[in-house]
Each structure stands twice: as structure tokens, then as C-alpha cells.
Design a protein around this motif. Structure first.
Motif, PDB file in Angstrom:
ATOM      1  N   LEU A 363      47.464  35.725  42.751  1.00  0.00           N
ATOM      2  CA  LEU A 363      46.984  34.351  42.640  1.00  0.00           C
ATOM      3  C   LEU A 363      46.004  33.933  43.735  1.00  0.00           C
ATOM      4  O   LEU A 363      45.003  33.288  43.437  1.00  0.00           O
ATOM      5  CB  LEU A 363      48.173  33.396  42.589  1.00  0.00           C
ATOM      6  CG  LEU A 363      49.018  33.584  41.334  1.00  0.00           C
ATOM      7  CD1 LEU A 363      50.343  32.868  41.473  1.00  0.00           C
ATOM      8  CD2 LEU A 363      48.291  33.087  40.114  1.00  0.00           C
ATOM      9  N   PRO A 364      46.260  34.262  45.012  1.00  0.00           N
ATOM     10  CA  PRO A 364      45.250  33.898  46.019  1.00  0.00           C
ATOM     11  C   PRO A 364      43.889  34.517  45.734  1.00  0.00           C
ATOM     12  O   PRO A 364      42.852  33.858  45.908  1.00  0.00           O
ATOM     13  CB  PRO A 364      45.851  34.424  47.329  1.00  0.00           C
ATOM     14  CG  PRO A 364      47.321  34.467  47.087  1.00  0.00           C
ATOM     15  CD  PRO A 364      47.464  34.844  45.643  1.00  0.00           C
ATOM     16  N   LEU A 365      43.883  35.772  45.289  1.00  0.00           N
ATOM     17  CA  LEU A 365      42.609  36.422  44.968  1.00  0.00           C
ATOM     18  C   LEU A 365      41.928  35.734  43.791  1.00  0.00           C
ATOM     19  O   LEU A 365      40.697  35.577  43.767  1.00  0.00           O
ATOM     20  CB  LEU A 365      42.851  37.900  44.644  1.00  0.00           C
ATOM     21  CG  LEU A 365      43.320  38.770  45.805  1.00  0.00           C
ATOM     22  CD1 LEU A 365      43.767  40.140  45.311  1.00  0.00           C
ATOM     23  CD2 LEU A 365      42.218  38.918  46.846  1.00  0.00           C
ATOM     24  N   LEU A 366      42.722  35.322  42.810  1.00  0.00           N
ATOM     25  CA  LEU A 366      42.171  34.588  41.673  1.00  0.00           C
ATOM     26  C   LEU A 366      41.519  33.292  42.134  1.00  0.00           C
ATOM     27  O   LEU A 366      40.400  32.954  41.718  1.00  0.00           O
ATOM     28  CB  LEU A 366      43.287  34.297  40.670  1.00  0.00           C
ATOM     29  CG  LEU A 366      42.958  33.365  39.500  1.00  0.00           C
ATOM     30  CD1 LEU A 366      41.839  33.942  38.648  1.00  0.00           C
ATOM     31  CD2 LEU A 366      44.210  33.124  38.653  1.00  0.00           C
ATOM     32  N   TYR A 372      34.370  31.288  44.711  1.00  0.00           N
ATOM     33  CA  TYR A 372      33.072  31.975  44.819  1.00  0.00           C
ATOM     34  C   TYR A 372      32.220  31.725  43.583  1.00  0.00           C
ATOM     35  O   TYR A 372      30.995  31.588  43.671  1.00  0.00           O
ATOM     36  CB  TYR A 372      33.280  33.481  45.015  1.00  0.00           C
ATOM     37  CG  TYR A 372      33.491  33.884  46.462  1.00  0.00           C
ATOM     38  CD1 TYR A 372      32.535  33.572  47.428  1.00  0.00           C
ATOM     39  CD2 TYR A 372      34.623  34.576  46.860  1.00  0.00           C
ATOM     40  CE1 TYR A 372      32.713  33.941  48.754  1.00  0.00           C
ATOM     41  CE2 TYR A 372      34.811  34.953  48.182  1.00  0.00           C
ATOM     42  CZ  TYR A 372      33.851  34.624  49.119  1.00  0.00           C
ATOM     43  OH  TYR A 372      34.038  34.978  50.440  1.00  0.00           O
ATOM     44  N   MET A 373      32.857  31.641  42.427  1.00  0.00           N
ATOM     45  CA  MET A 373      32.115  31.368  41.207  1.00  0.00           C
ATOM     46  C   MET A 373      31.516  29.958  41.257  1.00  0.00           C
ATOM     47  O   MET A 373      30.392  29.736  40.826  1.00  0.00           O
ATOM     48  CB  MET A 373      33.033  31.515  40.000  1.00  0.00           C
ATOM     49  CG  MET A 373      32.317  31.463  38.663  1.00  0.00           C
ATOM     50  SD  MET A 373      33.311  32.146  37.328  1.00  0.00           S
ATOM     51  CE  MET A 373      34.822  31.212  37.481  1.00  0.00           C
ATOM     52  N   ALA A 381      32.692  36.929  43.509  1.00  0.00           N
ATOM     53  CA  ALA A 381      33.646  36.433  42.519  1.00  0.00           C
ATOM     54  C   ALA A 381      34.202  37.587  41.694  1.00  0.00           C
ATOM     55  O   ALA A 381      35.419  37.686  41.482  1.00  0.00           O
ATOM     56  CB  ALA A 381      32.969  35.403  41.617  1.00  0.00           C
ATOM     57  N   VAL A 382      33.306  38.471  41.226  1.00  0.00           N
ATOM     58  CA  VAL A 382      33.757  39.631  40.445  1.00  0.00           C
ATOM     59  C   VAL A 382      34.670  40.514  41.283  1.00  0.00           C
ATOM     60  O   VAL A 382      35.704  41.010  40.804  1.00  0.00           O
ATOM     61  CB  VAL A 382      32.546  40.434  39.942  1.00  0.00           C
ATOM     62  CG1 VAL A 382      32.984  41.777  39.368  1.00  0.00           C
ATOM     63  CG2 VAL A 382      31.799  39.651  38.885  1.00  0.00           C
ATOM     64  N   VAL A 405      32.385  34.932  34.410  1.00  0.00           N
ATOM     65  CA  VAL A 405      31.399  35.539  35.303  1.00  0.00           C
ATOM     66  C   VAL A 405      30.457  36.445  34.510  1.00  0.00           C
ATOM     67  O   VAL A 405      29.233  36.411  34.687  1.00  0.00           O
ATOM     68  CB  VAL A 405      32.097  36.329  36.429  1.00  0.00           C
ATOM     69  CG1 VAL A 405      31.060  37.048  37.294  1.00  0.00           C
ATOM     70  CG2 VAL A 405      32.937  35.403  37.295  1.00  0.00           C
ATOM     71  N   ARG A 406      31.028  37.268  33.617  1.00  0.00           N
ATOM     72  CA  ARG A 406      30.192  38.171  32.821  1.00  0.00           C
ATOM     73  C   ARG A 406      29.247  37.383  31.920  1.00  0.00           C
ATOM     74  O   ARG A 406      28.100  37.781  31.693  1.00  0.00           O
ATOM     75  CB  ARG A 406      31.082  39.092  31.986  1.00  0.00           C
ATOM     76  CG  ARG A 406      31.903  40.067  32.819  1.00  0.00           C
ATOM     77  CD  ARG A 406      31.039  40.866  33.760  1.00  0.00           C
ATOM     78  NE  ARG A 406      31.790  41.889  34.457  1.00  0.00           N
ATOM     79  CZ  ARG A 406      31.349  42.540  35.519  1.00  0.00           C
ATOM     80  NH1 ARG A 406      30.136  42.254  36.005  1.00  0.00           N
ATOM     81  NH2 ARG A 406      32.084  43.454  36.105  1.00  0.00           N
ATOM     82  N   TYR A 407      29.716  36.275  31.402  1.00  0.00           N
ATOM     83  CA  TYR A 407      28.864  35.415  30.582  1.00  0.00           C
ATOM     84  C   TYR A 407      27.680  34.911  31.402  1.00  0.00           C
ATOM     85  O   TYR A 407      26.528  34.931  30.945  1.00  0.00           O
ATOM     86  CB  TYR A 407      29.699  34.240  30.057  1.00  0.00           C
ATOM     87  CG  TYR A 407      28.928  33.249  29.213  1.00  0.00           C
ATOM     88  CD1 TYR A 407      28.888  33.358  27.828  1.00  0.00           C
ATOM     89  CD2 TYR A 407      28.242  32.192  29.807  1.00  0.00           C
ATOM     90  CE1 TYR A 407      28.195  32.447  27.056  1.00  0.00           C
ATOM     91  CE2 TYR A 407      27.543  31.273  29.041  1.00  0.00           C
ATOM     92  CZ  TYR A 407      27.521  31.401  27.674  1.00  0.00           C
ATOM     93  OH  TYR A 407      26.825  30.491  26.906  1.00  0.00           O
TER      94      TYR A 407
END
Length: 589
Positions: A363-366, A372-373, A381-382, A405-407
Motif C-alpha cells: 500500500l505505501p508503494l501504491l 508521482y502520477m 510512478a510505474v 499510467v500506460r494510458y
């Protein structure tokens, strides 16, 4: 020299020793300390009496005095139990460096003198390794702490506190937990089946059921055990079945209102179900009963965050981190209180602290990846979202954010694949009504990706499904209208644009496209129609505190009882850009 004891003196000494044990058993610690002190004098400082006097001092929180009496009689370097008790006293005094130095100084000591045979404590080697791990953890040396906890477990498989600290503090990933579980010598235990069940119940709850539990059923006598009920509640919670989880935790707290392991999950369920009244009552009881505990002020912070009083929420989350600097969930909440106000740097600093404290929690990484996004740093972000997915590949939120992000990078096919996987995961978990916001975000984003890929028929179906869950979302009406527009159904498109503008009169996209549709209905061709370009957004919305973003990191040990954000992810009134943002960020309890 030792004075020869008379027969009467020896009789008094034996009687005083019995009084010490009996007083400790009866929790009459002051009485035990008094008679233990007299026993030390009568025996001229025998190791047995000095140890029990130090033990009495320890039980009355006189930690410095306990360590001093052991050092004054020079028993620390002659007996391992005395060394253990002295180091434990220093740990309680928060003298972590001194405690570690004391243990390391005697690390090579063989304790082979005449006093080494005195051993009132069972499995002292396991106790010393557990204590060393606790000291390393307090010093933020988690690598060494993990090794010490593992060694304590292999030394004594019944050392459940070591396993608790590894799992409850999220020190290990799910795969590492399973590897540790498989390496434990259960087969050597006469109660292997029970032990496997109990340890498996403490493992990460990301999966519907751990492989170890599917192979070994709990004995019937344990089915009603409250700890196992809390474990089932956590597993329901991580599967987004918040109502069932809340029912289980409420039942546990009815039977045991002060069940510390249950409180974090219960609080998280109240947050996810937006039960402000229930959360207020829970926090109020905690303030009355446990004003010195971090979970108390964490619960208060959750309440204020839930009612959108961000400054008060930040204040109480901050208080929780001061009471227990290693409380990962409080750091997550602290970060949310900054993120909701757009303070990305402060939010990422708090989330990074949570990530450092809980390296096995995704969760922290999420949360860091989402921040970042928001700052348009897609590369980082990725990186963080991918790391989160590697830790937990069962969370559709992570896949949704990666798809966003990919979008934004223009990889529409990959984005669609990620969202399809997220949708498939959603079909396996939770109550679709309670998780409506999660479903809405994924369906909306998937519809937008299909529009980018030119598949407007699929986009129509997805937007219609989105509107079933959230009929007041203007962006979904606009997307539906745009799909009709591109398919040449101008009447439906115009109606859809009107619906979107009724919900959001400032929607520039709907205004432009409505004008284009009206002109096209006259005599312009489809080439004159501008392209709708609503950006995707994440499911995470820091405008409301997510249960999973908190409780997946919440565990009893994480809150130090002395002994751990699913999300409301979609904003009620989406921005004119159509962006969805969500709150990420566990058991924690």
C-alpha cells in the motif's frame, strides 16, 4: 567470605523464596519485591534470589533498578538468563544501543561457569534471539531483525511473537512468508495440525485462502476462537467483503470489547462503510480506556478524515506517530491528510516512512506511485506501482493505476489488458454494492480505453454499466454520448450531452461536443466532430479515507499494545477532465 547460615536462617530463606513466587502469582508485586530483597540479604546475594529480585523490579517497571541489581552482583556475564533480563530492561528504557552492545559483548560467552546452570527461563536461546530482533527493529535495522526473528522461530517453533512481528509488521512479502512457513519443523511437533492452522491464520490475507490452510482444517474446538474469527474478518476485508468483515469484528467485540487484534480491522470496516457514528463511538471508547496508545489517536484521525476535517485528522495521525514512530498505518493516514490537499511532497515523505516501516506491504508503494502520477512523473510512478504489484498481485487497484499510467503514455492495448485483469479480480471479491466506487472507476477507465482503440460498441456497454453504479457521474454520461456520436446515433448523443451538462454545467467537453452534434444534425459531416479526450484517472481518491489503505497495514503489533485502502476511490463529483483519483494505502490489524 560467605557467612555460614544457621538452621533458622535457612528456614526463613526458603520461606521467603516461596513468598516471592506466591506474591508474583497473586500479582502482589510490591510484596514480592519486599521479600525478594530480604531473601537476597539472607543468601548473601545468591544468583537465584538476585534474579527474582530483578524480576520483581521488572514487573513494577523499575527497569533501571533491575538492570543495576544484576550488574552490581556481576551475574550478567556469568548467566545467560541474567544477561537476557538485563538487556530486556535496557530495551524497556529505550536504551537500544546499550542493550545491543550488552548482548554483542557476551555473544561469544560460553557461560560455562558454576553459575551458568541456573536457568529459570525456558528456551533461553530463543528468547535472546527474539530480544535481539526487537532491539534491531527498534534501531530500524530490519534486515538483522528479520534474521533474528527467523532464528528464534527455528530455535523454538512455539515462539509465536517472532512470527507475529514478521507478519504483523509486514517485514516479509507473501512469498517470503510462505517460504518461512514451509521451512518450519511442524512435523516434529505433536500438535502439528493445530500449529499449522494457527500460524497460517497469521499470514498475509491478500489471497482468498492460503494453501497451508486449505490442506489442514482447524480442529472443531478452535472454530469459535476469537483470534481465528479476527483472521477470517481480515481475509473478508481484503476481499472487499466489508459487511461480512464488520459483522465478524462486531461479534468478536461483543464477546471481548477489548480484543486488541480486532480493533484495527473493526475501525477500517467502519471507515470503508462510512459508519461515522460507529467510528465516533469506537474512538471515544479508546480515548477513555487507552489514551496512551497509538491506535486510539489513529481511530480519532480516521474519524476526522472521514468527515473531511483534514487538519484535525492530520493532527491526530501525527499524534499517533509520535506515540509510536513505528506505526505504519498512522504514517499512511498522515500522508493521506496531505495528499487530499495536494501537498504531494509531504504526502510522499509520509508514505515513504510507511514503506520503510512495512517493506512487505504494497500500500505505501501504491500511494507513492499515485502521488508521482499526480506530479506527472510517470517513470517513477510505474516503478513504484510495479513494485506494489510484485508484492500483491491480487489488488485490482494497483492494476487500475498501472493502466492509467500506460494510458497516459499512449499504450492503450496494454492499458486495456491491465483493466480487464482488474475487472476479472473484481468479479471474485466483495460486495458489488459496497465496492461500487471501485467497479465504477475500472469500468469507466476501460470504456475510455476502448474508445481510444475505436471499439465504441464495447465502450457503450461499459459506460452503461458505469451509470448503473453511479448515475450522477457527468463524465460517464459524456462518454456514453460520445460513443453514440461516433456511431452516428445523434439523437442519443445529444440527449447524453444534455444529461452530462445537467450534472456539470461547466463541462467544456460536453459543451463542445453538443455543439458539434447539433451542427452535424444539420448539415455537417462526421469529420467536423472534435475528438473527446477525457484523461483516465486512478481509482484512488484521497477525499475519503479508504479502509484497506489503512487496515491492510494494521495489526495489533503495529500499534504496540504491549504485547496491524481498499478505497472509496471515485469522487462523487468528477472533475471536468474526467480524472479519477483514489486512495491507496493494512492487517494489519
Amino acid at each position: 567470605f560467605k557467612v555460614a547460615h544457621s538452621k533458622n536462617t535457612m528456614g526463613s530463606l526458603a520461606h521467603f523464596r516461596k513468598l516471592v513466587r506466591a506474591s508474583l502469582d497473586q500479582h502482589q508485586h510490591a510484596m514480592a519485591s519486599f521479600w525478594a530483597d530480604k531473601a537476597v540479604s539472607l543468601s548473601d546475594g545468591a544468583i537465584e534470589d538476585v534474579f527474582w529480585l530483578a524480576q520483581c523490579y521488572y514487573t513494577t517497571a523499575q527497569y533501571q533498578r533491575a538492570a543495576h541489581v544484576l550488574a552490581r552482583h556481576d551475574y550478567i556475564r556469568q548467566n545467560r538468563c541474567c544477561l537476557y533480563l538485563a538487556a530486556k530492561c535496557l530495551l524497556e528504557c529505550k536504551e537500544h544501543e546499550e542493550a545491543l552492545a550488552l548482548l554483542q559483548k557476551n555473544q561469544t560467552n560460553l557461560f560455562d561457569g558454576p553459575l551458568a546452570t541456573f536457568s529459570p527461563l525456558n528456551d533461553i536461546e530463543s528468547c535472546v534471539r527474539l530480544l535481539t530482533g526487537m532491539i534491531y527493529e527498534a534501531l530500524d535495522n530490519r534486515t538483522q531483525a528479520i534474521e533474528c526473528y527467523k532464528a528464534a522461530l527455528h530455535q523454538n517453533i512455539y515462539c509465536v511473537e517472532a512470527f507475529d512481528r514478521l507478519s504483523a509488521h509486514h517485514m516479509l512479502t507473501g512469498a517470503e512468508e510462505r517460504a518461512l512457513f514451509d521451512s518450519l519443523p511442524f512435523d516434529k511437533c505433536v500438535d502439528a495440525a493445530v500449529l499449522r492452522t494457527l500460524y497460517a491464520s497469521k499470514m498475509k490475507k491478500y489471497e482468498p485462502e492460503p494453501p497451508s490452510m486449505s490442506a489442514v482444517a482447524a480442529p472443531p474446538q478452535l472454530q469459535g476462537n476469537l483470534d481465528l474469527a479476527v483472521s477470517r474478518a481480515e481475509r473478508c476485508f481484503y476481499a472487499c467483503d466489508f459487511r461480512r468483515s464488520h459483522e465478524l469484528t462486531a461479534r468478536v467485540l461483543d464477546l471481548d470489547p477489548y480484543h486488541h487484534a480486532c480493533l484495527p480491522v473493526h475501525i477500517a470496516c467502519q471507515v470503508e462503510l462510512k459508519d461515522t457514528n460507529g467510528l465516533f463511538y469506537t474512538a471515544h471508547k479508546l480515548v477513555d480506556n487507552y489514551p496512551e496508545k497509538a491506535i486510539t489517536w489513529f481511530a480519532v484521525g480516521c474519524y476526522y478524515f472521514l468527515i473531511k476535517n483534514d487538519q484535525q485528522a492530520r493532527r491526530y495521525f501525527g499524534k499517533a506517530t509520535k506515540l509510536d514512530p513505528r506505526c505504519g498505518p498512522a504514517w499512511l493516514g498522515f500522508g493521506h491528510s496531505f495528499a487530499v490537499e495536494g501537498e504531494h511532497d509531504q504526502a510522499m515523505a509520509a508514505y515513504s516512512s510507511a514503506s520503510r516501516l512495512m517493506p512487505g506491504c504494497h500500500l505505501p508503494l501504491l500511494c507513492v506511485g499515485v502521488e508521482y502520477m499526480h506530479t506527472n512523473n510517470l517513470r517513477l510512478a510505474v516503478q513504484h506501482l510495479t513494485s506494489a504489484h510484485e508484492i500483491c498481485n491480487f489488488d485490482p487497484l494497483v492494476l487500475n493505476e498501472l493502466a492509467v499510467v500506460r494510458y497516459r503514455e499512449g499504450h492503450f492495448a496494454e492499458s486495456a489488458s491491465l483493466l480487464d485483469t482488474a475487472r476479472e479480480l473484481c468479479t471474485r471479491i466483495g460486495d458489488p454494492i459496497v465496492c461500487a466506487s471501485l467497479w465504477e472507476a475500472i469500468l469507466f477507465n476501460l470504456a475510455r480505453v476502448h474508445q481510444k482503440l475505436g471499439d465504441f460498441e464495447s465502450a457503450l456497454i461499459l459506460f452503461e454499466q458505469t451509470l448503473v453504479l453511479a448515475p450522477q457521474v457527468a463524465a460517464a454520461h459524456a462518454g456514453l454520448a460520445y460513443s453514440h456520436h461516433r456511431l452516428g446515433r445523434l439523437d442519443r448523443a445529444i440527449l447524453g450531452y444534455h444529461n452530462a451538462l445537467a450534472l456539470d454545467p461547466d463541462d467544456v467537453f460536453s459543451s463542445s461536443l453538443l455543439r458539434a452534434a447539433l451542427e452535424e444534425q444539420g448539415d455537417l459531416g462526421p469529420d467536423a466532430m472534435p475528438e473527446l479526450d477525457l484523461p483516465l484517472g486512478g481509482a484512488l481518491d484521497v477525499s475519503s479515507l479508504s479502509g484497506r489503505s489503512v487496515a491492510m497495514a494494521m495489526t495489533p503489533a503495529a500499534f504496540d499494545f504491549g504485547g496491524r485502502a481498499s478505497v472509496s476511490m471515485v469522487t462523487d463529483t468528477p472533475a471536468s477532465t474526467g480524472v479519477r483519483r483514489g486512495l491507496g494505502g493494512g492487517r494489519g490489524a
